[in-house]
Enzyme design. Structure first.
Site, PDB file in Angstrom:
ATOM      1  CD  GLN A   1      44.844   1.739  51.163  1.00 28.02           C
ATOM      2  OE1 GLN A   1      44.398   1.661  50.007  1.00 28.02           O
ATOM      3  NE2 GLN A   1      44.588   0.815  52.080  1.00 28.02           N
TER       4      GLN A   1
ATOM      5  CG  ASP B   1      34.638  -4.458  49.034  1.00 25.64           C
ATOM      6  OD1 ASP B   1      34.385  -4.351  50.261  1.00 25.64           O
ATOM      7  OD2 ASP B   1      34.545  -3.515  48.219  1.00 25.64           O
TER       8      ASP B   1
END
Ligand code: SAM
Length: 315
Positions: A31, A156
């Site tokens: 990413q 998360d």
């Protein structure tokens, strides 16, 4: 020259934060990652154009991800955190003295290393805690293959884009369910219901098809622009949801856990949904509409080719 860094997640509006100093920017294997300083928010982590955390308000989300499931459990011992490479959720999980082992599965090592370098206070040493087991892997694969079982699984993740997309799928939820101990609790982040109602609906529907109870709850995360932020809860032990404020207060005192956002009262209130969010959940949980019956051709129209007026009887 001041640089402004934009959130690019929402198609028709953007939020910009002034980067008084860019601390690190890289395209990792997974990413785009940028960490920068902002006068108002402190240090900010953005992944693939989405604000993940700021050092000024991260406690809100990390406390609500960790303490809502763990305070609802009598003695949580084994916890799994998927994502969360900044260490905020793990820090809160390890505050519970009954936790014997907490595994954190993070796909991107850079998030862990750069978080420790630029805002170590968020992890606050949790990765050095002997109870913490840090695994660098894809959470989807880890959960599908694990033979361990957990009292709580906390996802998360980031938004359902990039490497996180797989962590918002029914298959992943089903694998998490299989890895939960009896009476265990699953929570996941579930986005901004005001802007992304379908995201909340899809997760609620998927969790309700796997567990006795699926129950979204809300927190007010200042840096997540667009209204209250939803987390989603799923468990086969519905009484864990009915836990009293008094009992939560006793547990907090017994575990000697200090918090800045979570309180026994806020825990219960978080499940009280405003009408528009309840409507999203109700629609998600409503039985599917029966398929419309194929319309029978009316005999007169088919036979005469003309619509005959319904015969009316006048008295
Ligand atoms: N703690 C953050 C906050 O306060 O909002 C939440 C986001 S946390 C930074 C999201 C983490 O999930 C990132 O570190 C990302 O690398 C990780 N992640 C994304 N996809 C993943 C996957 N498939 N398996 C494991 N971790 C993943």
């Amino acid at each position: 020259m001041t640089r402004w860094i934009e959130e690019t997640f929402h198609p028709h509006w953007r939020v910009r934060l002034e980067a008084s100093k860019v601390l690190h920017e890289v395209k990792t294997e997974h990413q785009h990652l940028v960490i920068f300083e902002n006068e108002t928010w402190g240090r900010v982590l953005m992944l693939d154009g989405v604000c993940q955390l700021t050092t000024s308000d991260e406690f809100v989300y990390h406390e609500m991800m960790a303490h809502v499931p763990l305070m609802a459990l009598k003695a949580p011992r084994r916890v799994l955190v998927v994502g969360g490479g900044d260490g905020g959720v793990m820090r809160e999980v390890l505050k519970h003295p009954t936790v014997e082992k907490a595994t954190l599965v993070e796909i991107d090592r850079s998030v862990v290393d750069l978080s420790l370098e630029h805002y170590p206070e968020i992890a606050n040493g949790c990765f050095d805690d002997p109870r913490c087991d840090l695994v660098i892997a894809d959470g989807l694969k880890y959960v599908a293959e694990t033979t361990e079982s957990f009292d709580a699984i906390i996802v998360d993740s980031s938004e359902p884009i990039g490497p996180s997309a797989v962590l918002h799928t029914p298959q992943f939820f089903a694998d998490c369910k299989r890895a939960l101990r009896e009476g265990g609790i699953f929570v996941t982040q579930n986005g901004l219901p005001f802007l992304l109602p379908d995201h909340l609906a899809a997760t609620t529907r998927a969790l309700a098809s796997l567990f006795e109870r699926a129950a979204p709850y809300l927190c007010t995360q200042p840096c997540y622009f667009g209204g209250p932020f939803a987390l989603n809860w799923a468990s086969d032990a519905p009484d864990a949801l009915e836990i009293s404020v008094k009992k939560l207060a006793r547990r907090q005192a017994k575990r000697a856990i200090t918090t800045r956002y979570w309180t026994p009262a806020a825990h219960g209130a978080a499940f009280a949904l405003p009408a528009y969010v309840q409507a999203i959940v109700d629609r998600a949980l409503a039985p599917p509409e029966p398929a419309a019956k194929p319309r029978r051709k009316s005999s007169t129209a088919s036979v005469t080719g003309r619509r005959t007026r319904a015969r009316s009887r006048t008295r």
